[in-house]
Design a protein around this motif. Structure first.
Motif, PDB file in Angstrom:
ATOM      1  N   UNK A  51      64.454 -17.940 -40.989  1.00 65.77           N
ATOM      2  CA  UNK A  51      64.581 -17.057 -39.837  1.00 65.77           C
ATOM      3  C   UNK A  51      64.521 -15.611 -40.321  1.00 65.77           C
ATOM      4  N   UNK A  52      64.351 -14.698 -39.369  1.00 60.27           N
ATOM      5  CA  UNK A  52      64.328 -13.275 -39.684  1.00 60.27           C
ATOM      6  C   UNK A  52      65.124 -12.534 -38.612  1.00 60.27           C
ATOM      7  N   UNK A  53      65.811 -11.491 -39.039  1.00 62.87           N
ATOM      8  CA  UNK A  53      66.608 -10.694 -38.104  1.00 62.87           C
ATOM      9  C   UNK A  53      65.689  -9.787 -37.294  1.00 62.87           C
ATOM     10  N   UNK A  54      65.763  -9.923 -35.981  1.00 62.21           N
ATOM     11  CA  UNK A  54      65.027  -9.046 -35.074  1.00 62.21           C
ATOM     12  C   UNK A  54      66.034  -8.521 -34.057  1.00 62.21           C
ATOM     13  N   UNK A  55      66.236  -7.233 -34.069  1.00 63.42           N
ATOM     14  CA  UNK A  55      67.265  -6.593 -33.248  1.00 63.42           C
ATOM     15  C   UNK A  55      68.615  -7.254 -33.532  1.00 63.42           C
ATOM     16  N   UNK A  56      69.146  -8.013 -32.584  1.00 65.15           N
ATOM     17  CA  UNK A  56      70.477  -8.590 -32.767  1.00 65.15           C
ATOM     18  C   UNK A  56      70.464 -10.111 -32.890  1.00 65.15           C
TER      19      UNK A  56
ATOM     20  N   UNK B 165      65.400 -14.963 -35.432  1.00 63.82           N
ATOM     21  CA  UNK B 165      64.284 -15.714 -34.867  1.00 63.82           C
ATOM     22  C   UNK B 165      63.635 -16.564 -35.949  1.00 63.82           C
ATOM     23  N   UNK B 166      63.184 -17.765 -35.559  1.00 64.32           N
ATOM     24  CA  UNK B 166      62.540 -18.657 -36.519  1.00 64.32           C
ATOM     25  C   UNK B 166      61.200 -18.096 -36.958  1.00 64.32           C
ATOM     26  N   UNK B 167      60.902 -18.306 -38.249  1.00 66.56           N
ATOM     27  CA  UNK B 167      59.589 -17.940 -38.771  1.00 66.56           C
ATOM     28  C   UNK B 167      58.541 -18.852 -38.149  1.00 66.56           C
ATOM     29  N   UNK B 168      57.303 -18.410 -38.221  1.00 64.73           N
ATOM     30  CA  UNK B 168      56.174 -19.188 -37.717  1.00 64.73           C
ATOM     31  C   UNK B 168      56.209 -20.605 -38.319  1.00 64.73           C
ATOM     32  N   UNK B 169      55.740 -21.608 -37.570  1.00 62.93           N
ATOM     33  CA  UNK B 169      55.730 -22.969 -38.116  1.00 62.93           C
ATOM     34  C   UNK B 169      55.042 -23.024 -39.491  1.00 62.93           C
ATOM     35  N   UNK B 170      55.571 -23.837 -40.349  1.00 64.34           N
ATOM     36  CA  UNK B 170      55.097 -24.071 -41.711  1.00 64.34           C
ATOM     37  C   UNK B 170      55.544 -22.993 -42.689  1.00 64.34           C
ATOM     38  N   UNK B 171      56.089 -21.867 -42.208  1.00 66.75           N
ATOM     39  CA  UNK B 171      56.671 -20.853 -43.098  1.00 66.75           C
ATOM     40  C   UNK B 171      58.058 -21.318 -43.526  1.00 66.75           C
ATOM     41  N   UNK B 172      58.317 -21.210 -44.811  1.00 67.27           N
ATOM     42  CA  UNK B 172      59.659 -21.497 -45.306  1.00 67.27           C
ATOM     43  C   UNK B 172      60.513 -20.232 -45.186  1.00 67.27           C
ATOM     44  N   UNK B 173      59.878 -19.087 -45.450  1.00 67.42           N
ATOM     45  CA  UNK B 173      60.542 -17.792 -45.316  1.00 67.42           C
ATOM     46  C   UNK B 173      59.521 -16.775 -44.817  1.00 67.42           C
ATOM     47  N   UNK B 174      60.016 -15.741 -44.109  1.00 64.56           N
ATOM     48  CA  UNK B 174      59.140 -14.682 -43.625  1.00 64.56           C
ATOM     49  C   UNK B 174      59.835 -13.342 -43.796  1.00 64.56           C
ATOM     50  N   UNK B 175      59.045 -12.281 -43.675  1.00 66.73           N
ATOM     51  CA  UNK B 175      59.570 -10.925 -43.841  1.00 66.73           C
ATOM     52  C   UNK B 175      58.887  -9.989 -42.846  1.00 66.73           C
ATOM     53  N   UNK B 176      59.600  -9.017 -42.361  1.00 64.22           N
ATOM     54  CA  UNK B 176      59.098  -7.989 -41.434  1.00 64.22           C
ATOM     55  C   UNK B 176      58.787  -8.514 -40.035  1.00 64.22           C
ATOM     56  N   UNK B 177      58.283  -9.739 -39.913  1.00 65.59           N
ATOM     57  CA  UNK B 177      58.025 -10.331 -38.604  1.00 65.59           C
ATOM     58  C   UNK B 177      58.021 -11.853 -38.758  1.00 65.59           C
ATOM     59  N   UNK B 178      58.085 -12.541 -37.648  1.00 70.25           N
ATOM     60  CA  UNK B 178      58.136 -14.012 -37.697  1.00 70.25           C
ATOM     61  C   UNK B 178      56.814 -14.612 -38.138  1.00 70.25           C
TER      62      UNK B 178
END
Length: 79
Positions: free
Chosen positions: A14-19, A22-35
């Motif tokens: 997941x990634x922090x967006x505002x408060x 949110x889950x990362x895009x399907x098949x992503x284990x980790x994401x940065x800056x956006x989902x």
């Protein structure tokens, strides 16, 4: 906020967006800056331009968890 609970850090995948987290895009284990900007992929997928793909395109080969460009003038390669 994750699963209706206040958390200090968002969990993996997941990634922090505002408060909220949110889950990362399907098949992503980790994401940065956006989902949709993957930094690592789930097993069986390969990282290519911050996206997770099931197989590497032509003129590329899988190396670990990434797609790597073949050296010129090769149109296919395995290392």
């Amino acid at each position: 906020m994750y699963n209706n609970e206040c958390v200090f850090d968002c969990p993996k995948g997941t990634i922090k967006t505002d408060f909220t987290c949110e889950k990362c895009k399907p098949f992503c284990d980790e994401c940065i800056d956006s989902t949709v900007k993957c930094t690592s992929c789930k097993n069986g997928y390969f990282l290519l331009n911050n996206q997770c793909v099931a197989s590497c395109p032509d003129k590329m080969f899988p190396s670990g968890s990434e797609c790597i460009q073949c050296k010129e003038p090769c149109s296919s390669c395995s290392s």
